[in-house]
Scaffold this motif. Structure first.
Motif, PDB file in Angstrom:
ATOM      1  N   ARG A   1      60.077  10.710  50.823  1.00  0.00           N
ATOM      2  CA  ARG A   1      61.059  11.590  50.203  1.00  0.00           C
ATOM      3  C   ARG A   1      62.083  12.096  51.214  1.00  0.00           C
ATOM      4  N   LYS A   2      61.622  12.484  52.386  1.00  0.00           N
ATOM      5  CA  LYS A   2      62.575  12.923  53.413  1.00  0.00           C
ATOM      6  C   LYS A   2      63.522  11.777  53.775  1.00  0.00           C
TER       7      LYS A   2
ATOM      8  N   VAL B   1      66.089  11.387  51.001  1.00  0.00           N
ATOM      9  CA  VAL B   1      67.069  12.473  51.026  1.00  0.00           C
ATOM     10  C   VAL B   1      68.059  12.253  52.172  1.00  0.00           C
TER      11      VAL B   1
ATOM     12  N   SER C   1      72.593  20.393  48.386  1.00  0.00           N
ATOM     13  CA  SER C   1      71.418  19.977  47.615  1.00  0.00           C
ATOM     14  C   SER C   1      71.772  19.615  46.178  1.00  0.00           C
TER      15      SER C   1
ATOM     16  N   THR D   1      63.843  21.821  45.713  1.00  0.00           N
ATOM     17  CA  THR D   1      63.010  20.936  46.540  1.00  0.00           C
ATOM     18  C   THR D   1      63.873  20.200  47.562  1.00  0.00           C
TER      19      THR D   1
ATOM     20  N   ASN E   1      64.857  22.412  50.417  1.00  0.00           N
ATOM     21  CA  ASN E   1      63.786  22.541  51.411  1.00  0.00           C
ATOM     22  C   ASN E   1      63.736  21.321  52.330  1.00  0.00           C
ATOM     23  N   GLU E   2      63.932  20.136  51.737  1.00  0.00           N
ATOM     24  CA  GLU E   2      63.921  18.912  52.545  1.00  0.00           C
ATOM     25  C   GLU E   2      65.104  18.878  53.513  1.00  0.00           C
TER      26      GLU E   2
END
Length: 348
Positions: free
Chosen positions: A11-12, A15, A32, A47, A50-51
């Motif tokens: 996921r990181k 992103v 975001s 979310t 945060n990433e």
């Protein structure tokens, strides 16, 4: 050298790649909400926020003080480039442009290379760069004297497609028989490098009759000048004006430093030699991974081209770190492949 110190989870990584692609597209810091709407990750804006914060802490993104969005760091770009799929297909328009150029390309590799630099600059909208094969170590496949009446043309053709010629006033003693006799001696030099052939010619001239002496010296002098000045290791640059359209990406002083280096050929040659050393395929140098590109806040995409298995030169582009890496890498790889085909044909 910028190094990656952290493994990123799926996921990181997704992103980060979404931030890079959106920033390359828009040139604006990425928030975001934009990623949530356009990336298809299926997670909330909170979310993703945060990433983004985690990626910034890890050094992959930075946060301009005037904006709530993030932009990639050199480390972020490096992660993005390293995770791109290998062998991405060229855009169809680029494929047709490259095929069209090489279908009409002339046989002189140096001229083909100059055109290839302009072609890459048009396709990528960055500045094209190339290092042609140096003459000094290039084997000679043809070395001839061409009778033109009151003048004589000296013609040398290198194994990698290099062509050198010079027209001289015909020496008084150089009748048809003398020209033929000297040309017979020149045949023995085929297969030698420009540098070795020049040394052999000077020795032959020292031992030759008066009628042969001057012609042999003229041929040696032409080979000498072919390995110096324009014939020495040098850089072909094209499309520098494209970089002015990216002026908003660079600070004025940074852009000035880039332009100054592009004008200082030996300095630019050293940069290209540094970033292409021992590379067999397309390579990307990003920002501070090299001191000079760090000063420019720029990236260089390069690839070697070969004659058979031997690397004989380099082709590439330079542009801002906010570069369309996928397209630039595909275009540079395709042009390098075509140049290798031409250089290999010359060697056969």
């Amino acid at each position: 050298m910028v190094e990656q110190h952290h493994e990123l989870g799926p996921r990181k990584g997704a992103v980060l790649n979404a931030v890079v692609e959106e920033y390359v597209r828009s040139g604006e810091p990425v928030g975001s909400e934009t990623i949530a709407e356009s990336s298809g990750l299926g997670v909330s804006s909170a979310t993703i926020r945060n990433e983004l914060a985690a990626l910034e802490e890890l050094g992959y993104l930075t946060h301009p003080h005037t904006s709530a969005g993030r932009i990639p760091t050199d480390t972020g770009y490096r992660h993005y480039v390293d995770t791109l799929p290998h062998g991405v297909r060229l855009r169809e328009t680029h494929r047709r442009a490259i095929a069209g150029y090489f279908a009409e390309a002339i046989l002189d590799l140096e001229e083909v290379l100059k055109g290839s630099v302009q072609l890459l600059s048009r396709l990528t909208r960055y500045a094209g760069l190339a290092v042609p094969p140096g003459a000094a170590e290039e084997p000679i496949v043809r070395l001839e004297l061409i009778d033109m009446g009151p003048t004589v043309m000296i013609l040398a053709v290198g194994q990698h497609g290099r062509v050198d010629k010079r027209v001289i006033d015909r020496p008084e003693a150089a009748d048809v028989e003398v020209l033929r006799a000297v040309e017979d001696r020149l045949r023995s030099l085929r297969g030698l490098t420009y540098l070795d052939a020049q040394a052999r010619l000077l020795k032959l001239a020292a031992e030759a009759s008066v009628s042969h002496h001057d012609l042999l010296l003229h041929v040696a002098e032409m080979l000498r000048t072919a390995t110096q000045g324009e014939g020495a290791a040098h850089v072909v640059v094209g499309g520098v004006s494209n970089l002015t359209s990216e002026a908003q990406v660079w600070r004025r002083q940074t852009l000035r430093r880039l332009f100054e280096t592009l004008e200082r050929e030996q300095e630019m040659l050293q940069v290209l030699q540094d970033v292409t050393a021992d590379r067999e395929d397309v390579w990307v140098t990003i920002g501070a991974e090299h001191p000079t590109t760090g000063d420019w806040e720029a990236s260089i995409v390069t690839a070697p081209f070969k004659a058979g298995d031997a690397i004989v030169g380099t082709i590439g582009v330079v542009g801002p770190t906010r570069m369309d890496y996928l397209s630039a890498m595909a275009s540079v790889r395709a042009v390098a492949k075509r140049l290798s085909e031409i250089a290999t044909e010359h060697e056969a």
